[in-house]
Scaffold this active site. Structure first.
Site, PDB file in Angstrom:
ATOM      1  N   GLY A 154       1.069  -1.056  -0.032  1.00  0.00           N
ATOM      2  CA  GLY A 154      -0.058   0.167   0.140  1.00  0.00           C
ATOM      3  C   GLY A 154       0.823   1.221   0.055  1.00  0.00           C
ATOM      4  O   GLY A 154       2.049   1.288  -0.241  1.00  0.00           O
ATOM      5  N   ARG A 155       0.368   2.233   0.536  1.00  0.00           N
ATOM      6  CA  ARG A 155       1.299   3.538   0.572  1.00  0.00           C
ATOM      7  C   ARG A 155       2.310   3.429   1.365  1.00  0.00           C
ATOM      8  O   ARG A 155       3.540   3.825   0.676  1.00  0.00           O
ATOM      9  CB  ARG A 155       0.303   4.717   1.336  1.00  0.00           C
ATOM     10  CG  ARG A 155      -1.032   5.111   0.583  1.00  0.00           C
ATOM     11  CD  ARG A 155      -1.679   6.294   1.259  1.00  0.00           C
ATOM     12  NE  ARG A 155      -2.961   6.662   0.740  1.00  0.00           N
ATOM     13  CZ  ARG A 155      -4.144   6.186   1.110  1.00  0.00           C
ATOM     14  NH1 ARG A 155      -4.072   5.155   2.067  1.00  0.00           N
ATOM     15  NH2 ARG A 155      -5.148   6.753   0.673  1.00  0.00           N
ATOM     16  N   ILE A 156       2.706   2.780   2.295  1.00  0.00           N
ATOM     17  CA  ILE A 156       3.686   2.976   3.100  1.00  0.00           C
ATOM     18  C   ILE A 156       4.691   1.738   2.502  1.00  0.00           C
ATOM     19  O   ILE A 156       6.021   2.045   2.377  1.00  0.00           O
ATOM     20  CB  ILE A 156       3.400   2.489   4.600  1.00  0.00           C
ATOM     21  CG1 ILE A 156       2.336   3.676   5.208  1.00  0.00           C
ATOM     22  CG2 ILE A 156       4.562   2.127   5.469  1.00  0.00           C
ATOM     23  CD1 ILE A 156       1.845   3.500   6.812  1.00  0.00           C
ATOM     24  N   ALA A 236       4.062  -2.304  11.417  1.00  0.00           N
ATOM     25  CA  ALA A 236       2.421  -2.142  10.844  1.00  0.00           C
ATOM     26  C   ALA A 236       1.716  -2.566  12.269  1.00  0.00           C
ATOM     27  O   ALA A 236       1.115  -1.581  13.133  1.00  0.00           O
ATOM     28  CB  ALA A 236       2.107  -3.369   9.833  1.00  0.00           C
ATOM     29  N   ARG A 237       1.493  -3.694  12.458  1.00  0.00           N
ATOM     30  CA  ARG A 237       0.298  -4.196  13.473  1.00  0.00           C
ATOM     31  C   ARG A 237       1.221  -5.294  14.192  1.00  0.00           C
ATOM     32  O   ARG A 237       1.392  -6.346  13.653  1.00  0.00           O
ATOM     33  CB  ARG A 237      -0.906  -4.407  13.453  1.00  0.00           C
ATOM     34  CG  ARG A 237      -1.769  -3.170  13.422  1.00  0.00           C
ATOM     35  CD  ARG A 237      -1.660  -2.377  14.545  1.00  0.00           C
ATOM     36  NE  ARG A 237      -2.748  -1.341  14.448  1.00  0.00           N
ATOM     37  CZ  ARG A 237      -2.241  -0.041  14.393  1.00  0.00           C
ATOM     38  NH1 ARG A 237      -1.078   0.103  13.992  1.00  0.00           N
ATOM     39  NH2 ARG A 237      -3.184   1.044  14.090  1.00  0.00           N
ATOM     40  N   GLU A 266       0.310  -3.420  23.809  1.00  0.00           N
ATOM     41  CA  GLU A 266       1.044  -2.434  24.068  1.00  0.00           C
ATOM     42  C   GLU A 266       0.464  -1.878  25.156  1.00  0.00           C
ATOM     43  O   GLU A 266      -0.683  -1.654  25.236  1.00  0.00           O
ATOM     44  CB  GLU A 266       1.428  -1.500  22.664  1.00  0.00           C
ATOM     45  CG  GLU A 266       1.820  -2.126  21.488  1.00  0.00           C
ATOM     46  CD  GLU A 266       1.751  -1.522  20.183  1.00  0.00           C
ATOM     47  OE1 GLU A 266       1.378  -0.074  20.310  1.00  0.00           O
ATOM     48  OE2 GLU A 266       2.304  -1.905  19.312  1.00  0.00           O
ATOM     49  N   HIS A 285       6.342   1.934  19.367  1.00  0.00           N
ATOM     50  CA  HIS A 285       5.417   2.307  18.497  1.00  0.00           C
ATOM     51  C   HIS A 285       5.318   3.689  18.278  1.00  0.00           C
ATOM     52  O   HIS A 285       4.270   4.555  18.337  1.00  0.00           O
ATOM     53  CB  HIS A 285       3.898   1.986  19.000  1.00  0.00           C
ATOM     54  CG  HIS A 285       2.677   1.999  17.927  1.00  0.00           C
ATOM     55  ND1 HIS A 285       1.510   1.126  18.210  1.00  0.00           N
ATOM     56  CD2 HIS A 285       2.755   2.572  16.727  1.00  0.00           C
ATOM     57  CE1 HIS A 285       0.894   1.320  17.287  1.00  0.00           C
ATOM     58  NE2 HIS A 285       1.442   2.219  16.184  1.00  0.00           N
ATOM     59  N   ILE A 286       6.595   4.134  17.258  1.00  0.00           N
ATOM     60  CA  ILE A 286       6.841   5.538  16.936  1.00  0.00           C
ATOM     61  C   ILE A 286       6.681   5.649  15.534  1.00  0.00           C
ATOM     62  O   ILE A 286       7.176   6.642  15.094  1.00  0.00           O
ATOM     63  CB  ILE A 286       8.061   6.109  17.623  1.00  0.00           C
ATOM     64  CG1 ILE A 286       9.166   4.798  17.328  1.00  0.00           C
ATOM     65  CG2 ILE A 286       7.959   6.117  19.358  1.00  0.00           C
ATOM     66  CD1 ILE A 286      10.713   5.329  17.671  1.00  0.00           C
TER      67      ILE A 286
HETATM   68  C1  8YV Z   1      -0.806   5.712  16.057  1.00  0.00           C
HETATM   69  C2  8YV Z   1      -0.555   3.897  14.164  1.00  0.00           C
HETATM   70  O1  8YV Z   1      -1.913   6.153  15.328  1.00  0.00           O
HETATM   71  O2  8YV Z   1      -1.710   5.350  12.527  1.00  0.00           O
HETATM   72  C3  8YV Z   1      -1.497   4.168  13.144  1.00  0.00           C
HETATM   73  O3  8YV Z   1      -2.385   3.303  12.796  1.00  0.00           O
HETATM   74  O4  8YV Z   1      -0.513   3.052  14.786  1.00  0.00           O
HETATM   75  C4  8YV Z   1       0.133   5.355  14.755  1.00  0.00           C
HETATM   76  O5  8YV Z   1       0.219   6.199  14.126  1.00  0.00           O
HETATM   77  C5  8YV Z   1      -0.267   6.578  16.709  1.00  0.00           C
HETATM   78  O6  8YV Z   1       0.809   6.126  17.466  1.00  0.00           O
HETATM   79  C6  8YV Z   1      -1.205   7.191  17.693  1.00  0.00           C
HETATM   80  O7  8YV Z   1      -1.422   6.331  18.743  1.00  0.00           O
END
Ligand code: 8YV
Length: 328
Positions: A154-156, A236-237, A266, A285-286
């Site tokens: 996808g985009r990323i 991603a997740r 998390e 998660h940054i």
């Molecule tokens: C979070 C993210 O939104 O965009 C997403 O899906 O997982 C992150 O960008 C951000 O950490 C705020 O919680």
């Protein structure tokens, strides 16, 4: 109209919202406890939420006046979009603005794995750098000529491919749907099967959404197909990986290392076995956490909500047919 924010946003965003609505901001425990969320949502017209808020069918049915949900994220696996749509609630999100930041972090993690940046830092801080390193010591490997396997184009995924080509890497990818041939050509990427992606890559990077189909899709059986020298990167997740299986694979050196920005639950702490493995690089998660990107996300989240609540189309609406998740 009344709106609820499950956490504070930037001041400029709050100011914008207060011009239009009666705003309630949750300031306690994060994530907001479900019973509190259900009682607070009762009289609200709009909601701004985050990926750690479970906006499930119970929360949605508790929000009897709810018309719009705006999430401060590109991911929307935390929202039961189908339940929302059945009630006519508009769900919006913040893609695009965080693509570059997330792709940049992916490359940072990849470079760290290949060049042992964190490992070197830790070694020095622990007082273990005793002699000047010799020709065979503390070697990493070149990114040049290596094969990057992108799962989820996808985009990323595309932004990561672009960056990888700057490092002269070969890029393979797998996606639910193959991208257009012109796009493949301009990105210099090759489509392969899911299995082939894991077998042939020197580093796999995950950029797929979390759906019932991708849930713990990366398990021991798949990790065993990867090269012993290969790495895994996930921005991603967390739930796309079976973390127990990954820890086993890393312990047994089935793969060489992993860099993870996201986790199944998390925040994680020292009790998570992944934190005790030397061949793992971890960040909290940054992916989207830059000043510029988070500001843009806040702008979009506010505009999405305002447009939705005034009966207009938000900038980025989650479409029901593309909402691959009827959960949580
Ligand atoms: C979070 C993210 O939104 O965009 C997403 O899906 O997982 C992150 O960008 C951000 O950490 C705020 O919680």
């Amino acid at each position: 109209m009344k709106i609820l924010l499950t956490r504070r946003l930037h001041d400029f965003a709050i100011k914008e919202l207060k011009k239009r609505y009666q705003v309630e901001i949750h300031t306690g425990k994060i994530p907001m406890p479900k019973n509190l969320l259900m009682s607070k949502i009762r009289d609200k017209d709009g909601l701004i939420c985050y990926p750690y808020d479970k906006i499930d069918a119970d929360v949605i049915s508790a929000g009897s006046s709810l018309k719009a949900i705006s999430t401060f994220s590109v991911g929307y696996d935390h929202i039961n979009v189908n339940a929302a749509s059945r009630r006519g609630i508009v769900v919006s999100y913040t893609p695009e603005v965080l693509t570059r930041a997330t792709a940049d972090l992916t490359i940072a993690l990849m470079l760290d794995l290949f060049r042992r940046v964190n490992e070197g830092d830790k070694m020095i801080r622990k007082g273990r750098w005793k002699t000047i390193l010799g020709p065979y010591e503390f070697l990493g490997s070149d990114l040049y000529g290596k094969t990057l396997g992108i799962f989820g184009m996808g985009r990323i995924g595309m932004a990561v491919a672009k960056r990888a080509s700057g490092f002269e890497m070969k890029v393979l990818y797998h996606n639910r749907k193959r991208i257009l041939p012109q796009k493949e050509k301009s990105l210099n990427v090759k489509y392969v099967s899911f299995d082939e992606l894991f077998r042939r890559s020197d580093v796999i990077s995950i950029h797929a959404p979390h759906t019932p189909k991708t849930h713990e899709m990366i398990n021991l059986k798949l990790l065993k197909k990867m090269k012993k020298t290969s790495f895994l990167v996930n921005t991603a997740r967390g739930k796309i990986i079976n973390e127990k299986d990954l820890a086993t694979a890393l312990k047994r050196k089935i793969i060489s290392g992993a860099a993870l920005d996201v986790f199944g639950n998390e925040p994680i702490d020292g009790s998570n076995p992944l934190t005790r493995l030397p061949n793992v690089v971890i960040t909290p998660h940054i992916g989207s956490a830059t000043v510029e990107t988070r500001r843009k996300m806040a702008e979009i989240a506010v505009q999405n909500l305002v447009l939705s609540l005034s009966g207009k189309k938000p900038i980025y609406q989650v479409k029901v047919e593309s909402s691959r998740l009827d959960r949580p």
